[in-house]
Design a protein around this motif. Sequence first.
Motif, PDB file in Angstrom:
ATOM      1  N   LYS A  52     -44.726 -35.604 -19.637  1.00  0.00           N
ATOM      2  CA  LYS A  52     -43.546 -34.861 -20.045  1.00  0.00           C
ATOM      3  C   LYS A  52     -42.924 -34.191 -18.827  1.00  0.00           C
ATOM      4  CE  LYS A  52     -44.894 -34.173 -24.856  1.00  0.00           C
ATOM      5  NZ  LYS A  52     -44.875 -33.246 -26.000  1.00  0.00           N
ATOM      6  N   ASP A  53     -41.583 -34.239 -18.756  1.00  0.00           N
ATOM      7  CA  ASP A  53     -40.863 -33.750 -17.586  1.00  0.00           C
ATOM      8  C   ASP A  53     -39.773 -32.788 -18.028  1.00  0.00           C
ATOM      9  OD1 ASP A  53     -39.370 -33.479 -15.175  1.00  0.00           O
ATOM     10  OD2 ASP A  53     -40.116 -35.412 -14.502  1.00  0.00           O
ATOM     11  N   GLY A  54     -39.969 -31.497 -17.758  1.00  0.00           N
ATOM     12  CA  GLY A  54     -39.002 -30.486 -18.165  1.00  0.00           C
ATOM     13  C   GLY A  54     -39.592 -29.397 -19.037  1.00  0.00           C
ATOM     14  N   PHE A  62     -44.598 -18.300  -7.315  1.00  0.00           N
ATOM     15  CA  PHE A  62     -44.451 -18.253  -5.861  1.00  0.00           C
ATOM     16  C   PHE A  62     -43.018 -17.954  -5.427  1.00  0.00           C
ATOM     17  CE2 PHE A  62     -47.974 -21.277  -6.701  1.00  0.00           C
ATOM     18  CZ  PHE A  62     -49.011 -20.527  -6.142  1.00  0.00           C
ATOM     19  N   ASP A  63     -42.103 -17.863  -6.392  1.00  0.00           N
ATOM     20  CA  ASP A  63     -40.696 -17.612  -6.088  1.00  0.00           C
ATOM     21  C   ASP A  63     -40.168 -16.401  -6.835  1.00  0.00           C
ATOM     22  OD1 ASP A  63     -40.098 -20.089  -4.437  1.00  0.00           O
ATOM     23  OD2 ASP A  63     -40.888 -20.982  -6.271  1.00  0.00           O
ATOM     24  N   GLY A  64     -41.046 -15.451  -7.074  1.00  0.00           N
ATOM     25  CA  GLY A  64     -40.623 -14.245  -7.765  1.00  0.00           C
ATOM     26  C   GLY A  64     -40.161 -14.492  -9.186  1.00  0.00           C
ATOM     27  N   GLY A  65     -40.628 -15.569  -9.780  1.00  0.00           N
ATOM     28  CA  GLY A  65     -40.253 -15.900 -11.152  1.00  0.00           C
ATOM     29  C   GLY A  65     -38.988 -16.730 -11.271  1.00  0.00           C
ATOM     30  N   ALA A  66     -38.283 -16.960 -10.157  1.00  0.00           N
ATOM     31  CA  ALA A  66     -37.029 -17.713 -10.203  1.00  0.00           C
ATOM     32  C   ALA A  66     -37.279 -19.143 -10.675  1.00  0.00           C
ATOM     33  CB  ALA A  66     -36.365 -17.715  -8.833  1.00  0.00           C
ATOM     34  N   ARG A  67     -36.368 -19.657 -11.490  1.00  0.00           N
ATOM     35  CA  ARG A  67     -36.549 -20.988 -12.077  1.00  0.00           C
ATOM     36  C   ARG A  67     -35.259 -21.777 -11.998  1.00  0.00           C
ATOM     37  NH1 ARG A  67     -38.864 -19.485 -17.835  1.00  0.00           N
ATOM     38  NH2 ARG A  67     -39.573 -21.639 -17.930  1.00  0.00           N
ATOM     39  N   MET A  68     -35.394 -23.076 -12.125  1.00  0.00           N
ATOM     40  CA  MET A  68     -34.247 -23.978 -12.157  1.00  0.00           C
ATOM     41  C   MET A  68     -34.258 -24.754 -13.466  1.00  0.00           C
ATOM     42  SD  MET A  68     -35.587 -26.810  -9.337  1.00  0.00           S
ATOM     43  CE  MET A  68     -36.325 -25.611  -8.208  1.00  0.00           C
ATOM     44  N   LEU A  69     -33.092 -25.202 -13.883  1.00  0.00           N
ATOM     45  CA  LEU A  69     -32.958 -25.996 -15.102  1.00  0.00           C
ATOM     46  C   LEU A  69     -32.935 -27.467 -14.718  1.00  0.00           C
ATOM     47  CD1 LEU A  69     -32.437 -26.184 -18.182  1.00  0.00           C
ATOM     48  CD2 LEU A  69     -29.986 -26.091 -17.650  1.00  0.00           C
ATOM     49  N   ARG A  70     -34.024 -28.178 -15.022  1.00  0.00           N
ATOM     50  CA  ARG A  70     -34.118 -29.598 -14.667  1.00  0.00           C
ATOM     51  C   ARG A  70     -33.548 -30.456 -15.791  1.00  0.00           C
ATOM     52  NH1 ARG A  70     -40.138 -30.102 -14.159  1.00  0.00           N
ATOM     53  NH2 ARG A  70     -40.055 -28.211 -15.419  1.00  0.00           N
ATOM     54  N   ARG A  71     -32.806 -31.481 -15.382  1.00  0.00           N
ATOM     55  CA  ARG A  71     -32.145 -32.376 -16.337  1.00  0.00           C
ATOM     56  C   ARG A  71     -32.311 -33.805 -15.814  1.00  0.00           C
ATOM     57  NH1 ARG A  71     -27.861 -31.529 -20.260  1.00  0.00           N
ATOM     58  NH2 ARG A  71     -26.514 -33.352 -20.449  1.00  0.00           N
ATOM     59  N   LEU A 125     -33.058 -42.040 -20.345  1.00  0.00           N
ATOM     60  CA  LEU A 125     -34.219 -41.336 -20.882  1.00  0.00           C
ATOM     61  C   LEU A 125     -35.081 -42.329 -21.645  1.00  0.00           C
ATOM     62  CD1 LEU A 125     -32.751 -38.018 -22.351  1.00  0.00           C
ATOM     63  CD2 LEU A 125     -33.968 -38.326 -20.195  1.00  0.00           C
ATOM     64  N   PRO A 126     -36.382 -42.428 -21.343  1.00  0.00           N
ATOM     65  CA  PRO A 126     -37.252 -43.259 -22.178  1.00  0.00           C
ATOM     66  C   PRO A 126     -37.230 -42.748 -23.613  1.00  0.00           C
ATOM     67  CG  PRO A 126     -38.352 -42.682 -20.115  1.00  0.00           C
ATOM     68  CD  PRO A 126     -37.098 -41.856 -20.183  1.00  0.00           C
ATOM     69  N   PRO A 147     -38.712 -35.079 -22.891  1.00  0.00           N
ATOM     70  CA  PRO A 147     -38.781 -36.473 -22.429  1.00  0.00           C
ATOM     71  C   PRO A 147     -39.922 -36.678 -21.438  1.00  0.00           C
ATOM     72  CG  PRO A 147     -36.543 -35.602 -22.273  1.00  0.00           C
ATOM     73  CD  PRO A 147     -37.434 -34.442 -22.541  1.00  0.00           C
ATOM     74  N   ARG A 148     -40.374 -37.919 -21.337  1.00  0.00           N
ATOM     75  CA  ARG A 148     -41.413 -38.274 -20.380  1.00  0.00           C
ATOM     76  C   ARG A 148     -40.794 -39.048 -19.222  1.00  0.00           C
ATOM     77  NH1 ARG A 148     -46.752 -37.788 -22.442  1.00  0.00           N
ATOM     78  NH2 ARG A 148     -46.732 -37.179 -24.648  1.00  0.00           N
ATOM     79  N   ASN A 149     -41.407 -38.904 -18.043  1.00  0.00           N
ATOM     80  CA  ASN A 149     -40.976 -39.714 -16.902  1.00  0.00           C
ATOM     81  C   ASN A 149     -41.747 -41.032 -16.895  1.00  0.00           C
ATOM     82  OD1 ASN A 149     -43.546 -39.209 -15.692  1.00  0.00           O
ATOM     83  ND2 ASN A 149     -42.768 -37.296 -14.817  1.00  0.00           N
TER      84      ASN A 149
END
Length: 363
Positions: free
Chosen positions: A194-196, A287-296, A178-179, A187-189
Amino acid sequence: MTVPPSPRRRTLLVAPLAAATACGTSSTEDPTRTTSPKSSAARTGPDRSRRVIRTQQGIATPQPAHVLLLSYDLSSPRPTVAAVRRVLSDWWARPTPEVTPTVATGPSLYRRLGLATPPRLKDLPSFPHDRLEAHLGGGDVLVQLCGRNASDCERAATRLTARAAGVLAERWQQSGFLPPHAAGETPRNLFGFKDGTENPSTDELARWVWHGDGSTYLVYRRIHMAVAAFDALPVTRQEQIIGRHRAGGAPLGGRREHDPVDLYAKSPQGRYDIPADAHVRLAHSRFDGGARMLRRGYSYDDGAGDQGLLFLAYMRDPALFVRVQERLAAADAMNAFIEHRASAVGHVLPAPPPGGSFGDQLR
């Protein structure tokens, strides 16, 4: 004899979704169902449906500065389920205090062992513009090692590999970091953004990440980023590509990082604030019915111009990633500056109950 909780295990008290608390609970009910007023009233009395589930750490737990990803293949020409279970149980029983391991099983493991594959675990399809290197992706068993120091992760990897000798052989490994960023800040990429920001909150994890048994799914992508070419663009053009302001992370048309992304907001000239090909627009959960993923995610720098993002995302169904990636591959303005070069998918096993063995789900 009661076995004390492992330091690598999260113990969650689970109630129906309508009563979920902010500790990241999960539910045995269909997370897409709406609770009627009648059923809500019925739950105001004593709740006898609450139960404990156990999830692996390294998913919703705080993100340390370093990651080391490992992939293993079965090394025996005649592998047995019992041998794999012994390795996974041994890994679990001997924790490394400085490092958090998270273990997932790939679809190829089930095929090679002749086991029924978890219902949502499928090899990811090919996407336009992919340039995948087979030796840097896939694997029968995937391990994410997170720690404060890269050297701690490396030592833990050496121990895991030694304990798996004769059963699992290392296929690939990839380190990331992680920077520097302030505590509590997104955090930033390596593009400087910012990413996440759009990750689900803690009390949304039961709906979008965890299954009732404490399992989830991991999608990994090694994404090369043309950092110099992107940095050469004017900041305003960078922001149009991403769909957010670089300085504070607010969506275009917004003022603060966590302001809702308004896909319909327009400028006085009648143009959408967030362009049609902006990354944020195409990846939006609407676009996905509100479905989300947890990005790490973590950044990586392998030298010789090879820098980028280790995209790690946890979700209830990898089909969500497939839908999002199909939209991005078709129209994302960021495609001119990135290449997906490695890929993997895995079923993240739940933590065992007291007295149980990790990997007992492999039957």
